[in-house]
Design an enzyme around this catalytic site. Sequence first.
Site, PDB file in Angstrom:
ATOM      1  N   TYR A 163      33.644  -5.064   3.783  1.00  0.00           N
ATOM      2  CA  TYR A 163      34.043  -6.325   3.152  1.00  0.00           C
ATOM      3  C   TYR A 163      33.850  -6.249   1.630  1.00  0.00           C
ATOM      4  O   TYR A 163      34.767  -6.501   0.851  1.00  0.00           O
ATOM      5  CB  TYR A 163      33.221  -7.474   3.750  1.00  0.00           C
ATOM      6  CG  TYR A 163      33.304  -8.739   2.948  1.00  0.00           C
ATOM      7  CD1 TYR A 163      34.466  -9.500   2.962  1.00  0.00           C
ATOM      8  CD2 TYR A 163      32.238  -9.164   2.154  1.00  0.00           C
ATOM      9  CE1 TYR A 163      34.549 -10.664   2.197  1.00  0.00           C
ATOM     10  CE2 TYR A 163      32.315 -10.314   1.399  1.00  0.00           C
ATOM     11  CZ  TYR A 163      33.474 -11.059   1.427  1.00  0.00           C
ATOM     12  OH  TYR A 163      33.556 -12.185   0.666  1.00  0.00           O
ATOM     13  N   SER A 221      32.847 -11.295  -4.639  1.00  0.00           N
ATOM     14  CA  SER A 221      31.631 -11.521  -3.854  1.00  0.00           C
ATOM     15  C   SER A 221      30.445 -10.746  -4.397  1.00  0.00           C
ATOM     16  O   SER A 221      30.606  -9.643  -4.956  1.00  0.00           O
ATOM     17  CB  SER A 221      31.907 -11.067  -2.423  1.00  0.00           C
ATOM     18  OG  SER A 221      30.715 -11.052  -1.676  1.00  0.00           O
ATOM     19  N   LYS A 244      36.681  -6.146  -1.629  1.00  0.00           N
ATOM     20  CA  LYS A 244      36.665  -7.079  -2.764  1.00  0.00           C
ATOM     21  C   LYS A 244      36.614  -6.298  -4.084  1.00  0.00           C
ATOM     22  O   LYS A 244      37.287  -6.648  -5.056  1.00  0.00           O
ATOM     23  CB  LYS A 244      35.454  -8.021  -2.659  1.00  0.00           C
ATOM     24  CG  LYS A 244      35.574  -9.021  -1.521  1.00  0.00           C
ATOM     25  CD  LYS A 244      36.563 -10.108  -1.882  1.00  0.00           C
ATOM     26  CE  LYS A 244      36.784 -11.107  -0.774  1.00  0.00           C
ATOM     27  NZ  LYS A 244      37.727 -12.162  -1.118  1.00  0.00           N
TER      28      LYS A 244
HETATM   29  N1  UFG Z   1      20.680 -15.248   8.803  1.00  0.00           N
HETATM   30  C1  UFG Z   1      19.760 -15.392   9.819  1.00  0.00           C
HETATM   31  N2  UFG Z   1      20.173 -15.968  10.982  1.00  0.00           N
HETATM   32  C2  UFG Z   1      21.462 -16.394  11.183  1.00  0.00           C
HETATM   33  C3  UFG Z   1      22.388 -16.232  10.131  1.00  0.00           C
HETATM   34  C4  UFG Z   1      21.966 -15.652   8.944  1.00  0.00           C
HETATM   35  O1  UFG Z   1      18.593 -15.009   9.697  1.00  0.00           O
HETATM   36  O2  UFG Z   1      21.768 -16.879  12.275  1.00  0.00           O
HETATM   37  C5  UFG Z   1      20.239 -14.658   7.542  1.00  0.00           C
HETATM   38  C6  UFG Z   1      21.007 -13.421   7.163  1.00  0.00           C
HETATM   39  O3  UFG Z   1      20.453 -12.294   7.747  1.00  0.00           O
HETATM   40  C7  UFG Z   1      20.895 -13.461   5.637  1.00  0.00           C
HETATM   41  C8  UFG Z   1      20.835 -14.946   5.295  1.00  0.00           C
HETATM   42  O4  UFG Z   1      20.471 -15.595   6.513  1.00  0.00           O
HETATM   43  O5  UFG Z   1      19.707 -12.859   5.243  1.00  0.00           O
HETATM   44  C9  UFG Z   1      22.148 -15.498   4.826  1.00  0.00           C
HETATM   45  O6  UFG Z   1      23.144 -15.088   5.743  1.00  0.00           O
HETATM   46  P1  UFG Z   1      24.641 -15.612   5.699  1.00  0.00           P
HETATM   47  O7  UFG Z   1      25.366 -14.967   6.846  1.00  0.00           O
HETATM   48  O8  UFG Z   1      24.653 -17.083   5.613  1.00  0.00           O
HETATM   49  O9  UFG Z   1      25.175 -15.071   4.319  1.00  0.00           O
HETATM   50  P2  UFG Z   1      25.219 -13.577   3.776  1.00  0.00           P
HETATM   51  O10 UFG Z   1      24.167 -13.511   2.714  1.00  0.00           O
HETATM   52  O11 UFG Z   1      25.183 -12.545   4.813  1.00  0.00           O
HETATM   53  O12 UFG Z   1      26.695 -13.494   3.245  1.00  0.00           O
HETATM   54  C10 UFG Z   1      27.141 -14.173   2.132  1.00  0.00           C
HETATM   55  C11 UFG Z   1      28.621 -14.474   2.276  1.00  0.00           C
HETATM   56  C12 UFG Z   1      29.391 -13.197   2.355  1.00  0.00           C
HETATM   57  C13 UFG Z   1      29.056 -12.339   1.184  1.00  0.00           C
HETATM   58  C14 UFG Z   1      27.584 -12.129   1.088  1.00  0.00           C
HETATM   59  C15 UFG Z   1      27.225 -11.360  -0.128  1.00  0.00           C
HETATM   60  O13 UFG Z   1      28.833 -15.231   3.414  1.00  0.00           O
HETATM   61  O14 UFG Z   1      30.760 -13.489   2.340  1.00  0.00           O
HETATM   62  O15 UFG Z   1      26.928 -13.361   1.016  1.00  0.00           O
HETATM   63  O16 UFG Z   1      26.181 -10.517   0.191  1.00  0.00           O
HETATM   64  F1  UFG Z   1      29.637 -11.140   1.292  1.00  0.00           F
END
Ligand code: UFG
Length: 326
Positions: A139, A115, A143
């Site tokens: 998490y 990741s 990894k």
């Molecule tokens: N976000 C929102 N509102 C929501 C959901 C997400 O604003 O309801 C934002 C988050 O704060 C983030 C972006 O949208 O800035 C993307 O969020 P996600 O949860 O879709 O994805 P992440 O970037 O947090 O996580 C992904 C993978 C993880 C991995 C990570 C690496 O899902 O498994 O990238 O940083 F670890």
Amino acid sequence: MNVFVTGGAGYIGSHVVRRLIEAGHRVRVYDNLSEGHAAAVPAETLFVGDLMDEDRLVEGLADGFDCVMHFAAHCYVGESMEAPEKYYRNNVVGSLRLLSAMRKAGAGRIVFSSSAATYGEPDEVPIPEDHPTRPINAYGQTKLDFEHALRYYAGAYGLGYVALRYFNAAGAAPDAHIGEDHDPETHLVPIVLEAALGRRDAVKIFGSDYPTPDGTCVRDYIHVWDLAQAHILAMEAIETGSGRTYNLGNGSGYSVREVIETARRVTGRKISAVDVPRRPGDPPALVASSRRIAQELGWTPEFPDLQTIIETAWRWHQAHPDGYGD
Ligand code: UFG
């Protein structure tokens, strides 16, 4: 090749299974169905078992497999901070049991789902693979810990591996037969599309005061179908006794607001959004340099633009508003 896929009934795993079968490989899916969906894979491929159960893993691996692809993992950043034991048990202890079972069964090659969370807050974007790894959540740490185990097992036991560091996987199979269905859903793209379907109220934008062009977090979205293709290329390139690590992203960053705006365009629906405080553990910007996998394995994404990624996800969500319904 004969391929053993842990977590193959999950979101990314099931897309890889589809592409493996389409490419003529023989697949066994090893999944405890706690988060995966039986309907996401052909019934004859499914072998139900838990990653913590080493005897069952050995049984599953007994028929002679050329390669293992390891997806089975807990994957919620926020939850990993509240329940780190759950993450260490499954993502580290369970994964070590898999390596032990592989040695017993004589399976010597593995493609591992790593990741972007292994990098933590990057010093530079796009992030190259040799950027320092400083995870900021449990998490990402689990990894990274398993990546280290792979390196030492390769040196000592002749294991061959590729670790793929995914950025933000999104989208669905082009025919919309399989797609993303998490419970609870925490990922931005499906949440935005659930709002477009009227199944959710306003999308919460976590943080609008980041040091980014519009104040919201920037991420590198990669189509799950392109991610799947990278696994096949990785599998074909593995050499025993050595390992390689590759980023997987498109090299373009999109803000949360840009994702919502693109989804409005794609769906033609009203999607309300509301600014709320930051979500703990979110780095401001994560964008991949995927030059290494392009150069070494010839990986070229087929669906690099955000609009197409969201279009395929939208087709899946429209056809399956309840996901797999299980
Ligand atoms: N976000 C929102 N509102 C929501 C959901 C997400 O604003 O309801 C934002 C988050 O704060 C983030 C972006 O949208 O800035 C993307 O969020 P996600 O949860 O879709 O994805 P992440 O970037 O947090 O996580 C992904 C993978 C993880 C991995 C990570 C690496 O899902 O498994 O990238 O940083 F670890």
